[in-house]
Design an enzyme around this catalytic site. Structure first.
Site, PDB file in Angstrom:
ATOM      1  N   HIS A 179      32.124  51.555  32.897  1.00 36.54           N
ATOM      2  CA  HIS A 179      32.961  51.096  33.788  1.00 36.54           C
ATOM      3  C   HIS A 179      34.425  51.095  33.150  1.00 36.54           C
ATOM      4  O   HIS A 179      34.746  50.602  32.145  1.00 36.54           O
ATOM      5  CB  HIS A 179      32.794  49.485  34.016  1.00 36.54           C
ATOM      6  N   ARG A 215      41.676  47.016  41.504  1.00 40.82           N
ATOM      7  CA  ARG A 215      42.473  48.355  41.838  1.00 40.82           C
ATOM      8  C   ARG A 215      42.464  48.447  43.548  1.00 40.82           C
ATOM      9  O   ARG A 215      43.422  48.972  44.191  1.00 40.82           O
ATOM     10  CB  ARG A 215      41.823  49.399  41.214  1.00 40.82           C
TER      11      ARG A 215
END
Lengths: 604, 247
Positions: free
Chosen positions: A235, A255
């Site tokens: 990740h 994000r």
């Protein structure tokens, strides 16, 4: 050796999202169900999932459909997915999410009162049903609270040591009860493995202590086939500072809400490297990217929301080039949105409450004013037990697998949000078909001799006592080796070195010793986990050596290109008759024309 | 930078009694109490029992009493503690001991089963779903943040001092009941049970539970008091009592 014995029609090992969903389905089918969980009920790693569950319900954008979701999943997986699983997943996820609401789940709402869906990496339209940044907690609590009223026997803090077969068919397991250290025998007509991942094979991981590849290793030792073990998802955004929290996940939702990645020069480096097949869907500039995060349907997504494998490698590149943050990561900045929104601080706290508290409490950092430092962390394994796409049965009759420990749906790389939906779609299918199997087959025989042998091996560390090797030290050495030599960027020579060390660790495992009583003994437990960690580490390393190309979560510095001849098969590992690992290729069956057409029409 | 710290950790002996054992170790920047306990476990006491999972404050497994305060070990940073000369870590005292820092919390799981489960009202949309406004679930979502660490149960004097485990479900399950009662899709009625079986009357709103909640749920103000009000208006309001006589 008179152990407490339990018999069920269906025995489920693992009580995260997949195990619980399987338990519900099997219990509703009217068979008896036993559920073994390594921790307390409701604590499984599912609880850590943050962003949401992907389902093409088209609440926030009516252009979405199963076809787009299917194409997104295949593109993200670089086309080595089990296309049947990707198809079923895309088609069934909406119903699986909706039924959760009827069981008490409380999702965030759209303005017109439906389940709200958010943007996420690799998903073309807003698709993730979510609850703030604690969707996993909502999922596991909903399933847990629904399951306990169905008459399912839950065995908390029990660990399965090995599977036992009867004439090649799954028959039962030997497990131990942590509280008193005593062994228990479970026999069942059908067994479902739902044990999650194996992140604990690496030093930097978002996984809890439970993620030791138990289901992978249990199936492997029983003779089942594992595929795609080279595909590990790092990740892109884990915490990097302070050292004790390194690896803890920072949700992709940051994000999705407008957070941007910057190097120490303040450059948004993700704009510098956009893969060709994603260019048509990616924002041309920062302004367009921002509009996308604010649900402007005419805008394309910012490059921060490209697939996880790509973002992780870009971060790795910035750090290696000396453009990283002070503690070896890059900057993730959500605070900047105050230039765009009047009440930015409040907005961030409402949209990302867990992230706000996590950084405030663990790093003394206010994400509403200051950029975070983030770097890649071992998060998920795409590879796992090879299963039939419809029934989730493994290559061992009567042995099923669902969730992270099963393989197929994700191919070379999983899209964020596809994991929680995977759990409920294929957990349900595993429960359904395990119940069918249990109805159609009689009770197997559990061989006493096999149980006795497993028990002796399990107790070996006590016979060596304090003169034995420290299990925690061996675990750390193993994690260092996998992290440094079979990590995010791979090389043949380094992986061969890793293989050599894994053989040494296997020898050391036979010398591990523990003292004291068997009650809640973490050292002994670690020694038992190590068998599984070593088995999966070897499968990962051998598979990664075999795939001499770069694809998705598998990146070879010595073979940096994606090659067509590797797109036609999955790498398979299996225990050979002499105990050594056999590596071979399983051809990917041709995709039916109608699915091919779906992929073509979504390519623009 | 490494600094010395002295930990006194509760160790149980065969038979159930226990004593504190002293460990000296070094601590580096950013460590939480759980990190130090793990370090001691790996280097000095391999059989030390401690329950944990996520180490990120999300699963609620590592509840303990640190210097007497009920806390999650994974969310208690070393630099929050006044002194490192003598840090005590002991198990939750309201639950029976299993070993060292691990307690038997199975009572909580049994209690939950005794609360009437979620029962949806008929769907209001043709596709079998419901339309619900965000503002109507804000409060319920607060309750659903609960990570079931059981620290509120640990600190509740009705359980801790008075051992009313058979008559009182404790703050965790009053929050759970409130989440069901205030869910706009739920259609069941738990008010009689709250009064008769779940012992809501035992709570005298000292708010100790609210203070220790790592999720900052307003347990007393937002869950327990509104439930108490519903019980009162159902059973003790003079006007409704008279009206009920004529029903």
């Amino acid at each position: 050796m008179a152990h407490q014995t339990h018999s069920y029609d269906v025995l489920i090992i693992g009580a995260g999202g997949a195990g619980l969903r399987a338990a519900i389905e099997a219990a509703n089918a009217g068979v008896t169900v036993g559920l073994i969980c390594k921790s307390l009920l409701g604590k499984a790693h599912t609880v850590m999932a943050e962003g949401g569950m992907a389902a093409a319900m088209a609440h926030n954008d009516d252009r979405d459909s199963w076809r787009v979701h299917f194409a997104d999943t295949m593109r993200g997986g670089q086309y080595v997915n089990n296309w049947r699983m990707a198809e079923l997943h895309a088609k069934e996820a909406p119903d699986r999410v909706r039924e959760l609401e009827g069981w008490g789940a409380v999702f965030d709402r759209t303005k017109d009162g439906r389940i709200n869906q958010r943007n996420f990496g690799g998903h073309r339209y807003p698709r993730l049903a979510h609850v703030g940044d604690r969707t996993g907690l909502e999922l596991i609590r909903t399933l847990q609270d629904h399951t306990v009223y169905l008459g399912v026997d839950v065995h908390m803090e029990h660990t399965v040591i090995d599977l036992v077969l009867d004439n090649g068919r799954a028959a039962g397991v030997l497990a131990y009860d942590r509280a008193n250290g005593q062994f228990k025998v479970f026999s069942a007509k059908a067994i479902i493995l739902a044990t999650g991942g194996l992140g604990r094979a690496y030093r930097v991981t978002s996984n809890s202590w439970e993620g030791t590849g138990d289901g992978h290793a249990l199936a492997y030792r029983a003779g089942a086939e594992l595929i795609d073990m080279e595909f590990i998802q790092f990740h892109p955004t884990g915490m990097v500072w302070p050292p004790s929290v390194k690896g803890i996940l920072v949700t992709e939702g940051v994000r999705g809400e407008g957070g941007v990645l910057k190097n120490k020069e303040g450059r948004r480096f993700m704009f510098d490297d956009i893969p060709d097949n994603y260019k048509p869907q990616t924002a041309a500039d920062e302004e367009e990217g921002w509009r996308y995060t604010q649900n402007d349907k005419s805008a394309r997504r910012p490059p921060e929301l490209l697939t996880r494998d790509h973002v992780a490698r870009c971060i790795n590149r910035e750090v290696k080039a000396g453009r990283g943050s002070p503690h070896g990561g890059v900057f993730l900045d959500i605070a900047w949105i105050k230039e765009k929104l009047p009440n930015a601080a409040e907005h961030i706290q409402r949209k990302l409450p867990s992230m706000y508290h996590q950084f405030m409490q663990l790093a003394d950092l206010d994400i509403t004013t200051t950029p975070m430092e983030v770097g890649p962390t071992t998060h998920y394994v795409m590879g796992g037990i090879r299963v039939d796409g419809d029934t989730q049965m493994s290559t061992i009759p009567g042995l099923f697998a669902a969730g992270e420990c099963a393989s197929g749906i994700n191919g070379a790389n999983r899209l964020g949000g596809n994991s929680l939906s995977d759990l409920i779609v294929f957990g349900k299918r595993a429960g359904e078909y395990a119940a069918v199997w249990a109805r159609e087959n009689g009770a197997p025989r559990v061989d006493e001799g096999a149980l006795a042998a497993i028990e002796r091996t399990a107790l070996d560390p006590f016979t060596r006592g304090e003169h034995g090797e420290n299990p925690y030290k061996l675990q750390q050495d193993l994690q260092d080796t996998m992290q440094d030599l079979v990590g995010i960027v791979r090389l043949e020579g380094e992986m061969q070195t890793a293989l050599g060390r894994l053989q040494e660790y296997k020898a050391r495992l036979t010398r591990v010793g523990v003292t004291g009583g068997r009650e809640y003994h973490s050292g002994w437990h670690t020694a038992l986990d190590l068998r599984n960690l070593l088995a999966v580490s070897e499968a990962i390393t051998l598979s990664a050596i075999e795939r001499k190309e770069s694809r998705g979560g598998h990146f070879r510095e010595d073979y940096p290109e994606k090659l067509d001849q590797f797109a036609t098969f999955n790498v398979m590992t299996k225990q050979g008759s002499g105990g050594a690992v056999q590596v071979s290729h399983v051809p990917i069956p041709p995709m039916p024309p109608e699915l091919k057409q779906v992929i073509e029409e979504q390519k623009s | 930078m490494e600094t010395q710290a002295t930990f006194k950790i509760w160790r149980t002996h065969p038979g159930g009694d226990g004593t504190f054992q002293t460990f000296k170790t070094t601590v580096t920047e950013g460590m939480v109490v759980l990190d130090v306990v793990h370090k001691i476990q790996a280097e000095q006491a391999p059989d030390l029992a401690v329950r944990w999972n996520c180490k990120a404050g999300k699963c609620g497994s590592c509840s303990a009493e640190i210097n007497g305060n009920p806390r999650l070990m994974c969310m208690t940073r070393m630099n929050e503690l006044d002194t490192w000369e003598q840090i005590t870590v002991e198990p939750m005292r309201t639950f029976p001991p299993i070993k060292d820092l691990v307690t038997d919390v199975s009572w909580n799981f049994r209690v939950k089963k005794g609360i009437k489960k979620f029962k949806p009202r008929p769907a209001d949309q043709p596709d079998g779903t419901w339309r619900v406004a965000q503002r109507d679930v804000d409060r319920v979502q607060e309750f659903r943040k609960c990570i079931e660490c059981f620290l509120c149960q640990d600190v509740c004097h009705v359980l801790r001092e008075h051992n009313k485990h058979d008559e009182f479900i404790g703050p965790r399950f009053l929050v759970y009941a409130a989440n069901l009662e205030m869910n706009p899709i739920d259609s069941d009625d738990r008010i009689p049970d709250l009064k008769e079986q779940h012992g809501i009357g035992y709570c005298n709103i000292t708010k100790c539970c609210t203070k220790v909640c790592p999720e900052h749920i307003h347990i007393t103000d937002n869950a327990i008091i509104p439930l108490k009000e519903r019980v009162v208006s159902r059973y003790y309001d003079p006007v409704t009592r008279i009206l009920r006589m004529f029903k």
